[in-house]
Design a protein around this motif. Structure first.
Motif, PDB file in Angstrom:
ATOM      1  N   LYS A   1       0.840  -1.208   0.000  1.00 35.52           N
ATOM      2  CA  LYS A   1       0.000   0.000   0.000  1.00 35.52           C
ATOM      3  C   LYS A   1       0.871   1.252   0.000  1.00 35.52           C
ATOM      4  CE  LYS A   1      -3.884  -2.125   2.408  1.00 35.52           C
ATOM      5  NZ  LYS A   1      -4.619  -2.225   3.675  1.00 35.52           N
ATOM      6  N   ILE A   2       1.905   1.244   0.812  1.00 35.81           N
ATOM      7  CA  ILE A   2       2.819   2.395   0.862  1.00 35.81           C
ATOM      8  C   ILE A   2       3.506   2.550  -0.493  1.00 35.81           C
ATOM      9  CG2 ILE A   2       4.881   3.354   1.942  1.00 35.81           C
ATOM     10  CD1 ILE A   2       4.074   1.757   4.490  1.00 35.81           C
ATOM     11  N   ASN A   3       3.968   1.430  -1.048  1.00 36.19           N
ATOM     12  CA  ASN A   3       4.615   1.458  -2.366  1.00 36.19           C
ATOM     13  C   ASN A   3       3.708   2.062  -3.415  1.00 36.19           C
ATOM     14  OD1 ASN A   3       7.251   0.727  -2.792  1.00 36.19           O
ATOM     15  ND2 ASN A   3       6.856  -1.449  -2.667  1.00 36.19           N
TER      16      ASN A   3
ATOM     17  N   SER B   1       1.388  10.916  -1.326  1.00 34.60           N
ATOM     18  CA  SER B   1       1.913  11.065   0.028  1.00 34.60           C
ATOM     19  C   SER B   1       1.039  10.245   0.960  1.00 34.60           C
ATOM     20  CB  SER B   1       1.930  12.532   0.469  1.00 34.60           C
ATOM     21  OG  SER B   1       0.623  13.072   0.432  1.00 34.60           O
ATOM     22  N   ALA B   2       1.601   9.852   2.081  1.00 33.00           N
ATOM     23  CA  ALA B   2       0.870   9.011   3.025  1.00 33.00           C
ATOM     24  C   ALA B   2       1.196   9.448   4.442  1.00 33.00           C
ATOM     25  CB  ALA B   2       1.249   7.545   2.843  1.00 33.00           C
ATOM     26  N   MET B   3       0.213   9.302   5.300  1.00 33.65           N
ATOM     27  CA  MET B   3       0.419   9.530   6.725  1.00 33.65           C
ATOM     28  C   MET B   3       0.222   8.193   7.412  1.00 33.65           C
ATOM     29  SD  MET B   3      -1.468  12.277   9.102  1.00 33.65           S
ATOM     30  CE  MET B   3      -1.864  11.920  10.770  1.00 33.65           C
ATOM     31  N   LEU B   4       1.291   7.670   7.981  1.00 33.37           N
ATOM     32  CA  LEU B   4       1.229   6.369   8.635  1.00 33.37           C
ATOM     33  C   LEU B   4       0.963   6.578  10.117  1.00 33.37           C
ATOM     34  CD1 LEU B   4       4.307   4.684   6.920  1.00 33.37           C
ATOM     35  CD2 LEU B   4       1.951   4.825   6.122  1.00 33.37           C
ATOM     36  N   VAL B   5      -0.107   5.987  10.595  1.00 29.54           N
ATOM     37  CA  VAL B   5      -0.519   6.153  11.987  1.00 29.54           C
ATOM     38  C   VAL B   5      -0.554   4.785  12.640  1.00 29.54           C
ATOM     39  CG1 VAL B   5      -2.350   6.970  13.514  1.00 29.54           C
ATOM     40  CG2 VAL B   5      -1.940   8.136  11.347  1.00 29.54           C
ATOM     41  N   GLY B   6      -0.017   4.706  13.841  1.00 27.92           N
ATOM     42  CA  GLY B   6      -0.047   3.436  14.565  1.00 27.92           C
ATOM     43  C   GLY B   6       0.745   3.529  15.843  1.00 27.92           C
ATOM     44  N   VAL B   7       0.754   2.436  16.557  1.00 28.02           N
ATOM     45  CA  VAL B   7       1.469   2.347  17.821  1.00 28.02           C
ATOM     46  C   VAL B   7       2.963   2.492  17.560  1.00 28.02           C
ATOM     47  CG1 VAL B   7       1.935   0.826  19.792  1.00 28.02           C
ATOM     48  CG2 VAL B   7      -0.315   0.829  18.730  1.00 28.02           C
ATOM     49  N   GLY B   8       3.650   3.199  18.441  1.00 32.19           N
ATOM     50  CA  GLY B   8       5.090   3.348  18.313  1.00 32.19           C
ATOM     51  C   GLY B   8       5.776   1.998  18.324  1.00 32.19           C
TER      52      GLY B   8
END
Length: 162
Positions: free
Chosen positions: A21-23, A32-39
């Motif tokens: 998906k990022i690719n 552009s993408a904003m990746l959100v998640g647990v550290g």
């Protein structure tokens, strides 16, 4: 971009799905993408791996005690020259830990929304960059008039695309 940072990765099915998906996102023009998640869940590692597999230049600012707006502007200038003038694809990784002031968020918002940061380049720097892309402009737009405004718009489109 990071030859000293070898990554030891264990990729599972969900990570591979996220990587794809990022690719797909960063390979699109103006993607552009904003990746959100647990550290610690691998967002940066997947972003770096996606940049590598997409043949992008991966860049991340290095925060120091003295890193300020001017240092960010210098880093952004270098990235804009690489993406706009040289036409290279760039992946800029920016994490919440790298936000030293609220201004950083405003600059990122401006960059994502319009493709430029107001005041980043002086007029003479913009003119020089337009001169640097002149040959590509003429080759890609044979029917357009060769003036500073058209070349600057071409430069900004190229910057946004990369």
């Amino acid at each position: 971009a990071y030859p000293a940072k070898a990554m030891q990765l264990v990729l599972f099915d969900e990570a591979m799905q996220h990587l794809m998906k990022i690719n797909r996102t960063i390979q699109q023009k103006r993607g552009s993408a904003m990746l959100v998640g647990v550290g610690g869940s691998g967002k940066q590692s997947l972003a770096r791996l996606a940049a590598f597999t997409s043949a992008h230049y991966a860049f991340q600012i290095t925060i120091t005690k003295t890193y300020n707006d001017n240092a960010l502007f210098e880093d952004l200038k270098a990235l804009c020259i690489r993406a706009g003038v040289k036409g290279e694809s760039v992946t800029f990784i920016f994490t919440d830990a790298e936000i030293k002031s609220e201004g950083f968020l405003e600059y990122m918002n401006s960059l994502l929304a319009t493709g430029e940061v107001v005041g980043l380049f002086a007029k003479d720097e913009k003119d020089a960059m337009c001169g640097d892309v002149r040959n590509d402009f003429v080759k890609d737009n044979p029917n357009l008039e060769e003036n500073l405004l058209n070349m600057y718009n071409y430069l900004m489109d190229r910057l946004r695309d990369n």
